[in-house]
Design an enzyme around this catalytic site. Structure first.
Site, mmCIF file in Angstrom:
data_model
loop_
_atom_site.group_PDB
_atom_site.id
_atom_site.type_symbol
_atom_site.label_atom_id
_atom_site.label_comp_id
_atom_site.label_asym_id
_atom_site.label_seq_id
_atom_site.Cartn_x
_atom_site.Cartn_y
_atom_site.Cartn_z
ATOM 1 N N SER A 73 9.657 1.680 -11.313
ATOM 2 C CA SER A 73 9.574 2.501 -10.133
ATOM 3 C C SER A 73 8.819 1.848 -8.963
ATOM 4 O O SER A 73 8.938 2.324 -7.833
ATOM 5 C CB SER A 73 8.878 3.813 -10.492
ATOM 6 O OG SER A 73 7.529 3.578 -10.849
ATOM 7 N N LYS A 84 0.871 1.476 -3.584
ATOM 8 C CA LYS A 84 2.011 2.310 -3.984
ATOM 9 C C LYS A 84 1.724 3.748 -3.570
ATOM 10 O O LYS A 84 0.581 4.206 -3.677
ATOM 11 C CB LYS A 84 2.205 2.196 -5.500
ATOM 12 C CG LYS A 84 3.448 2.921 -6.036
ATOM 13 C CD LYS A 84 3.643 2.677 -7.548
ATOM 14 C CE LYS A 84 4.876 3.384 -8.087
ATOM 15 N NZ LYS A 84 5.109 3.126 -9.527
ATOM 16 N N SER A 140 7.246 0.036 -15.098
ATOM 17 C CA SER A 140 7.378 0.181 -13.640
ATOM 18 C C SER A 140 6.658 -0.876 -12.812
ATOM 19 O O SER A 140 6.844 -0.928 -11.599
ATOM 20 C CB SER A 140 6.896 1.565 -13.199
ATOM 21 O OG SER A 140 7.871 2.526 -13.494
#
Lengths: 481, 484
Positions: free
Chosen positions: B151, B76, B175
């Site tokens: 997210s 990420k 998330s």
């Protein structure tokens, strides 16, 4: 109207840790800009703080020295404001749960008066970087070497009633933190900085007046001057029927003027909240005990011991015990010569004058305690006179060796040999017949005064090396015999 | 190769069925070919990946291969990667090349994993739909008209589209788990403090936790083995002994006590989603577990408390982005104030600004006690709910999110509707507990997530409970349409 001054201090004390409060970067002073700022100090994204244990050790040491409660649970908070030398956009500091709780410091003032100043608390926090406005042609340079350096901020109660008391407190605090070796005490490099809260009120009034805060004073002299100036200003304002505005002021030590920096209305809302990156630090009794074992003798205790052990007068003891380096030097000198009173005199007079002139600290003195002790020993055993000793001392400061070597090399040894001295006396008597006659005809009560002339002649002839006591005895014998 | 799990890839590499360079090239080709559709990567690090793969092949040849040697993964873009742009999907950091590696990035390098690139996400991890990214939204491989969740939407989409066999992710309020649910994956958020936060760009420090998105629970265990460590650089990291998370996967579930919190099945839960979760409960009963009705009475306060605490922390955490030392700086600032105002106005997106403002307000003089302090009190009550529940049960089970993936734009104009996406996941962050989402069926041809919450540091048990479910079902093997 009689006015009373009320003063409280906030003192920033830079802790002499090897690394910063929350990062592994070095805290050494004087490196090239931004060479001692790591990713944490630069507030790079994703970096995290780790608290420096040595800073806690130092802060607890301070707490014990000012008779304070130690905060068993110590919490860091974020104080939010934007400034280019504050990389994270917040300062990590303490608010509700500081490391050092209420304590006090006792001061010895002139005339034997004592005064207790209460400490409200002392907290650990990180310093900001420096903004450099010179040399950048309308721009500002940022040096983050200092960013993250550990400080304790010591906050007093408004207990001081004059500039004299405030300066005495500041000096005592300086003595304490340098004795503890938690701060190098170098005020010219910002190692100690004072914020002074000043208000005045009519004598007898219970309520405090509105105060102003003058920030960032870095010498005792500036502090004294700034207090005098601000007290006068406030009294003028009030006597003219005006009101004191609560504000932050800046004092300029060069022009001896002060100005308002900001008033309370434009003060920040710092939005303090506990720093979620740092867990509360729990200080247990074992940690406090470990620190206690590590405590050196403090100035006040040392002063008392000097009076007791060395039989020093109060004044000498206060002078010698205040600063740890001086006190250590003095004790080492006594150890080398066994003469406390003489050692004290030399440290306070000749050595102090020399260091002052050269603008160096006692630790940098080219004359070591062992050397000074050696010199004093030669005075004591009659090898040299006090007057010659000054000459030897000067030679020692120039690196010409220890006292014995200098005395030997320059032939400064006192002449005590009776035969040699008698010859000198005979010469003087022979060459100054008129003075000899005067002496012999004079009233015996006036003679001791007249003897000085002959002693002077002999000292001159011996280049000061004649033993004065022996000279006196021989002279009297020959003149009156 | 891209249909293989991590466990299979590790075996394939050791058996020389394919080299790491071949495998890495295969994934890089797929990314090149397919990611135009999904937008799951912000940066692809082809050169670095191939160099790492070549090194991995050498180690494999020498027989000195660490656990994940040669396995490609994606990170990420919230994790700092040395020499590689680390943007947090924000214009603010579009030009930021990280000068160091996050601890978890180091850990995966030490385990021999190969980094394919950096995945898309909501800006600064603030969002539940991946619509707030500066680099554009990520499409859900199951339905490209729908969001992948957020997210960690890029990490989820990349694994669901088989562009990476696994990806790292982070979870502040859901998330990891919500995108796992919406993309049909296994998403694990470990206990707060189990995984280092060093190098993970902070959103809300007391809630942020790194974790993984994988296709199976067994893969999560392999990934967590490499990711977890005690890190002295993170003061909130817990010095808890490391364990082999694969060790207990095969333990039978006889006697397992599963708590079903009534608050997780109330209004707002899609009926079909609820039905899939109920089916899952029956499957667990058939596997020897017993189910117990429990209550987490302060659940309704979790979202409001979270939306005070998280913005408060973020308002301070994001102050460092000031245009002074790195990141976006406005053109020709006239003075300091102008520099701050325009750099931050231009650099941050709308949702980030909203949260900074909310947090600043909540911490302001006069409001602190009513908002921040009160939220912290609520947080303690929520934690106590879980502590009480774990006296009675081993794991807690419920839905991961109220409904399956929704269409782009459906909630982006209504912040509160978006915030309610995390209604079942937020409480575990407030309590610091580990949580996991696994697929438990489809609704309208879109995946539904089953959430399992474990006690502190009970990741091993949680993964065991998930793995046993996956042995008995094939929901996790279902692929998005068109993905082979």
């Amino acid at each position: 109207m009689e006015w009373e001054t009320v003063i409280g201090l906030e003192v920033h004390v830079q802790l002499s840790t090897n690394t910063k409060l929350f990062s592994g970067a070095s805290t050494a002073f004087g490196a090239d800009p931004n060479t001692q700022a790591c990713a944490v100090d630069l507030a790079m994204p994703g970096t995290l703080p780790v608290a420096n244990e040595q800073a806690f050790h130092n802060a607890v040491k301070f707490g014990l020295a000012v008779n304070a409660e130690i905060g068993k649970r110590s919490v860091f908070e974020r104080k939010n404001y934007f400034y280019p030398d504050l990389p994270k956009g917040y300062q990590t500091t303490q608010l509700a749960e500081p490391i050092v709780g209420p304590g006090y410091v006792d001061l010895q003032l002139e005339g034997g008066r004592t005064k207790r100043v209460r400490i409200h608390h002392a907290h650990l926090e990180e310093d900001a970087g420096k903004s450099l406005h010179e040399d950048y042609h309308g721009m500002t340079g940022i040096d983050l070497n200092r960013a993250g350096t550990p400080l304790i901020e010591v906050v007093t109660e408004p207990d001081m009633r004059s500039a004299e008391e405030a300066v005495a407190f500041a000096r005592q605090l300086h003595n304490i933190v340098t004795s503890l070796e938690i701060c190098d005490g170098d005020m010219s490099q910002g190692s100690m900085r004072f914020d002074v809260n000043i208000s005045v009120r009519l004598k007898g009034e219970e309520e405090f007046g509105t105060r102003t805060e003058t920030k960032n004073l870095n010498s005792f002299r500036f502090m004294e001057e700034c207090i005098a100036l601000e007290v006068e200003r406030q009294i003028d304002v009030l006597e003219d029927g005006g009101k004191i505005v609560q504000e932050t002021r800046l004092y300029n030590g060069e022009t001896k003027t002060a100005r308002s920096m900001r008033t309370k209305e434009d003060s920040n809302d710092y939005r303090y909240f506990p720093c979620p990156d740092l867990l509360p630090v729990i200080i247990d009794d074992d940690f406090i005990e470990t620190v206690r074992q590590d405590m050196p003798e403090l100035p006040e205790a040392r002063r008392e011991r000097f009076i007791k052990d060395y039989d020093l007068p109060d004044y000498d003891a206060s002078q010698l015990a205040g600063d740890r380096a001086t006190a250590d030097y003095f004790e080492a000198t006594v150890k080398a010569c066994g003469e406390a009173k003489l050692a004290g005199n030399w440290v306070m007079a000749d050595l102090a004058a020399y260091l002052n002139k050269e603008e160096i600290g006692i630790a940098q003195s080219p004359v070591t305690p062992v050397m000074l002790g050696g010199l004093i020993a030669r005075i004591k055993d009659g090898t040299i006179s006090s007057k010659i000793a000054k000459k030897v001392f000067e030679a020692m400061t120039k690196g010409e060796g220890d006292a014995d070597a200098i005395i030997e090399k320059q032939g400064l040894k006192q002449v005590s040999d009776t035969g040699e001295l008698e010859k000198m006396v005979d010469d003087v008597i022979a060459n100054n017949q008129a003075q000899v006659d005067n002496y012999r005809n004079a009233d015996p009560a006036k003679r001791p005064k007249m003897l000085g002339f002959f002693v002077g002649q002999i000292m001159k002839a011996s280049k000061g090396q004649a033993n004065p006591q022996a000279v006196n005895e021989i002279l009297i014998k020959k003149l009156e015999g | 190769m891209h249909q293989h799990t991590i466990a299979q890839l590790v075996q394939g590499l050791r058996d020389r069925e394919y080299s790491s360079v071949e495998l890495t090239r295969h994934y890089l080709d797929r990314i090149k070919r397919l990611d135009g559709t999904y937008n799951s990567f912000i940066t692809v690090t082809e050169e670095r990946a191939l160099a790492q793969a070549a090194r991995a092949d050498e180690r494999l040849a020498q027989g000195k291969a660490p656990a994940l040697c040669g396995v490609p993964i994606a990170h990420k873009d919230i994790f700092c990667t040395l020499g590689v742009r680390t943007s947090c999907a924000s214009k603010m950091l579009d030009n930021f090349i990280a000068p160091y590696n996050a601890t978890i990035v180091e850990n995966y390098e030490a385990a021999g994993a190969v980094m394919l690139g950096k995945t898309n996400m909501d800006e600064f991890a603030m969002g539940s739909s991946n619509e707030t990214s500066f680099y554009g939204p990520v499409k859900n491989p199951w339905d490209t008209g729908c969001v992948p969740g957020g997210s960690s939407g890029g990490s989820a989409a990349s694994v669901a589209a088989h562009l990476a066999p696994a990806a790292t992710a982070s979870d502040t309020g859901g998330s990891i788990r919500q995108p796992a649910a919406l993309c049909g994956l296994t998403g694990l958020k470990p206990t707060y403090g189990r995984v280092s936060r060093w190098g993970m760009i902070a959103f809300a420090s007391s809630l942020d936790q790194a974790g993984t998105l994988t296709r199976t629970a067994a893969d999560s265990a392999l990934m967590l083995n490499a990711m977890a460590s005690f890190d002295p650089k993170d003061s909130t990291c817990v010095d808890q002994p490391l364990e082999d998370y694969t060790a207990h996967l095969d333990q039978p579930l006889d006697g397992l006590k599963i708590g079903i919190p009534k608050e997780y099945f109330g209004d707002g839960l899609n009926a079909e989603t609820a039905a899939r979760v109920q089916d899952a409960i029956k499957i667990y009963e058939s596997l020897g577990a017993t189910t117990h009705d429990i209550s987490l009475p302060h659940t309704h306060l979790a979202v409001p408390a979270y939306y005070v605490i998280a913005p408060a922390e973020c308002s301070a955490n994001l102050s460092r982005f000031d245009g002074v030392r790195y990141g976006h700086r406005c053109d020709n600032p006239t003075d300091l104030h102008d520099l701050y105002e325009r750099s931050r106005s231009e650099g941050f997106g709308e949702e980030v600004k909203r949260r900074i403002l909310v947090g600043t307000y909540a911490l302001s003089a006069g409001y602190y006690d009513a908002y921040y302090n009160k939220a912290q009190q609520v947080r303690r009550l929520i934690k106590q709910d879980f502590v009480d529940a774990f006296d009675k049960v081993d794991v807690i089970l419920g839905p991961t999110s109220p409904s399956p993936a929704f269409a782009f734009g459906a909630k982006s104009q209504d912040p509160v509707a978006m915030y309610l996406e995390d209604i079942y996941t937020i409480a575990t962050n407030l309590a610091g507990l580990p949580g996991l989402s696994i697929p438990c069926g489809l609704v309208d041809s879109k995946p539904v997530g089953l959430q399992l919450i474990g006690n502190y540091f009970a990741e091993g048990r949680l993964l065991n409970v998930a793995h046993q479910f996956q042995l008995a079902t094939d929901f996790h093997e279902k692929c998005a349409p068109g993905i082979d």
